[in-house]
Design an enzyme around this catalytic site. Structure first.
Site, PDB file in Angstrom:
ATOM      1  N   LEU A 333      24.425  98.210 -54.941  1.00  0.00           N
ATOM      2  CA  LEU A 333      25.288  97.057 -54.683  1.00  0.00           C
ATOM      3  C   LEU A 333      26.766  97.380 -54.855  1.00  0.00           C
ATOM      4  CD1 LEU A 333      23.248  94.303 -56.574  1.00  0.00           C
ATOM      5  CD2 LEU A 333      23.278  94.733 -54.115  1.00  0.00           C
ATOM      6  N   GLY A 339      29.964 103.092 -63.841  1.00  0.00           N
ATOM      7  CA  GLY A 339      28.700 103.581 -63.306  1.00  0.00           C
ATOM      8  C   GLY A 339      28.381 102.898 -61.996  1.00  0.00           C
ATOM      9  N   LYS A 355      22.664  97.569 -63.883  1.00  0.00           N
ATOM     10  CA  LYS A 355      23.859  98.389 -64.055  1.00  0.00           C
ATOM     11  C   LYS A 355      23.477  99.644 -64.841  1.00  0.00           C
ATOM     12  CE  LYS A 355      27.772  96.516 -65.562  1.00  0.00           C
ATOM     13  NZ  LYS A 355      28.767  95.963 -66.540  1.00  0.00           N
ATOM     14  N   ASP A 454      38.597  89.699 -70.912  1.00  0.00           N
ATOM     15  CA  ASP A 454      38.725  90.334 -69.596  1.00  0.00           C
ATOM     16  C   ASP A 454      38.372  89.344 -68.487  1.00  0.00           C
ATOM     17  OD1 ASP A 454      39.485  92.416 -67.977  1.00  0.00           O
ATOM     18  OD2 ASP A 454      37.560  93.451 -68.039  1.00  0.00           O
TER      19      ASP A 454
END
Length: 623
Positions: A333, A339, A355, A454
């Site tokens: 994706l 990563g 992930k 974040d």
């Protein structure tokens, strides 16, 4: 053991011979380029205290202050160098009294009196595009209590922020003779008058122009020929002559090495190359061992943590399980510095995003943060973490799948239709409220308070119904509900979204208000996508968007966004804009809590008050 001894002998022999046979001119060594902050300093400039005067051209001495800013003295006045353009011999400077590098654009600091800037026709430095500049006259130390009220509009610096009437600073265009004369009479003899110069820029106020500075070009001996032949440029001020410093000696304009010296230099180069190769081999072996030892200690730390928290309410997968879920990682994706992300499917048929981390960062804190923070959350606007993998050097995280990707992708899409849904301001408004409610849950709804640190469009994912979900908790900080401030080391977040207090504690304490700032910057980005701004607005693209839209709101002008098609859209956009401008206030205490943000967004737009005029913004975040 014997191999190590042989390598050591070879290295010692080679280095001994090259040391005896090599010679490098001291002028060449002394004039090695230096750095200050993020700028490279070379001829015609030289840094006082770090380089010799013969490394630069007369009059080009600069200094590097403790904050990493370059200082150039013009007419006995310090100017901050923002950038040097060697290719066309120009640089951008601003008077240190006005520069944002000295924090003069914060409400707590005042603009101090500066000397007049005078550039004689024979000066080494000259204004670039003389007809694009305007003269400014500044009045320092004025008492406005007896002045006409209309003069208050000319205040700048802290006099404007604190509504001071004594010791105020006024800035006017010099060609506005009538107003200058009025101020001169009103200010009296107690004030100090200073001349300055600014570049013309449409839609930008005098104070911002003074902070941006202006372009200068310089005239000095050309250095290209010397550089192209491997030399370093310099200047002999005694005989006022350009010199080219080469490895062998000083030349007039370029480096020329004789045949005998060329052969010796070639032999010396081969010897140095051999020594470098052997040294590199030893360094690589040392680094490999150090890296292996460090990585092993990281894994031991994470393993110990997972042992202590064996009650985590999410599943732990093996690496072979991850391969089965993703069909051997066939459907990728996306990919980033962390990563890669793959689409997968669980046994119960649910689609997931897996992930796979490339490596542990730091001491594994990001991985631990993600697992601990997200395992404690359950909210419609928070991405669900379904499981994790930690097996040797393999680490991975399993999330619920978000078919519509990230908000960043949505904002950058050139089409107004996503799937079968029209992308309008109602959709953006719903997304903004959803993200705010997710943050409210993190700040108040959990047993512990979670600060994300974040918040940005990339970390907001959208499900099939465009319901927003906050993701990526690698930088999160878990603290107790009672903590009103937190302590973190270093700076966390992404440039353009980081709250001022996170990268400089001078702005205030770090708290849940830091997430509110990032949220406000993100909502402004949602409102002000460049493709939505009309042509007449785009002409002023040098103006920082929050500053521009604030002025529009104050003057009740149309916002100039193409996607606004009716009064209903206009109300939504106005509400989003006012709330986001409150969120990005420099002082954390002036920002609303995220609960107040939700209340403001869901309330009536007539009840919203405009925030104070913004004083501080990050140029890197400009659209």
């Amino acid at each position: 053991m014997y191999r190590c001894v042989i390598v050591s002998i070879i290295l010692y022999s080679v280095l001994s011979r090259t040391t005896l046979s090599s010679y490098v001119d001291p002028h060449y060594l002394a004039c090695e380029p230096q750095t200050c902050g993020n700028q490279s300093i070379r001829y015609p400039f030289y840094i006082q205290g770090k380089q010799q005067p013969f490394c630069g051209y007369p009059g080009f001495a600069i200094s590097c202050d403790s904050n990493g800013f370059l200082i150039l003295s013009l007419s006995n006045t310090p100017y901050i160098i923002h950038q040097i353009f060697y290719h066309n011999q120009s640089l951008r400077v601003s008077n240190a009294a006005f520069s944002s590098a000295n924090n003069t654009n914060t409400p707590d600091s005042c603009i101090s009196a500066a000397h007049n800037l005078t550039l004689p026709p024979t000066s080494t430095f000259n204004l670039v595009h003389q007809n694009n500049h305007k003269d400014i006259v500044l009045f320092f130390g004025c008492n406005l209590s007896s002045m006409p009220l209309e003069l208050l509009d000319y205040r700048i610096g802290c006099s404007e922020a604190t509504n001071k009437t004594d010791g105020s600073v006024l800035a006017l265009y010099k060609d506005d003779v009538k107003t200058v004369s009025l101020v001169s009479k009103s200010c009296g003899t107690g004030g100090e008058v200073v001349d300055a110069v600014v570049e013309e820029s449409e839609g930008v106020g005098i104070e911002e122009k003074l902070r941006r500075g202006f372009m200068l070009n310089w005239t000095a001996s050309d250095c290209k020929l010397c550089n192209s032949t491997g030399g370093r440029c310099g200047f002999n001020s005694t005989i006022f002559t350009f010199q080219c410093y080469c490895t062998d000696r000083i030349h007039a304009s370029k480096c020329v090495i004789s045949d005998g010296r060329s052969k010796a230099s070639m032999m010396m180069g081969l010897a140095l190359g051999l020594a470098a190769a052997v040294t590199l081999l030893l360094v690589m072996v040392t680094l490999y061992y150090t890296r292996w030892k460090k990585q092993n200690s990281k894994h031991l730390l994470v393993d110990a943590f997972l042992e202590r928290h064996g009650h985590l309410q999410i599943k732990r997968y093996s690496y072979s399980d991850m391969k089965k879920v993703t069909n051997s990682f066939k459907n990728k994706l996306g990919e980033g510095g962390f990563g890669s992300v793959y689409k997968g499917q669980l046994k119960d048929g649910r689609h997931v995003a897996v992930k796979i981390l490339s490596e542990l960062k730091g001491d594994g804190e990001d991985f631990i943060n993600e697992v601990v923070s997200m395992s404690r959350t359950s909210h419609v606007n928070i991405v669900a973490l379904l499981g994790f993998c930690f097996q040797g050097s393999k680490q991975g995280l399993v999330y619920e799948f978000m078919p519509n990707g990230s908000l960043e992708k949505l904002l950058s899409d050139e089409n107004d239709v996503i799937g079968d849904r029209q992308l309008d301001y109602q959709t953006l408004y719903d997304i903004a409220i959803g993200v705010a409610k997710g943050l409210e849950y993190l700040h108040k709804g959990c047993n512990t308070r979670i600060l994300h640190f974040d918040i940005k469009p990339h970390n907001i994912l959208l499900d099939e119904n465009f319901c927003p979900k906050i993701s990526d908790f690698g930088l999160a900080k878990v603290c107790t509900r009672k903590e009103s401030m937190v302590s973190i080391s270093g700076t966390r977040g992404t440039a353009g979204y980081i709250a001022p207090e996170v990268f400089s504690r001078n702005f205030g304490v770090i708290s849940h208000k830091s997430d509110v700032y990032s949220y406000g910057m993100m909502v402004l980005e949602m409102v002000g996508r460049r493709r939505n701004i009309k042509t007449e607005v785009d002409a002023s693209s040098e103006t920082y968007f929050p500053y521009w839209i604030y002025n529009r709101l104050v003057s009740n002008q149309e916002l100039g966004l193409q996607s606004i098609s009716n009064e209903f859209d206009n109300e939504k956009v106005r509400k989003l804009t006012i709330v986001s401008l409150w969120c990005i206030q420099t002082n954390p205490s002036n920002r609303p809590s995220i609960s107040k943000v939700v209340e403001m967004l869901e309330g009536r737009v007539e009840l919203l008050q405009l925030p104070p005029k913004p004083f501080w913004f990050s140029p890197s975040a400009s659209p």
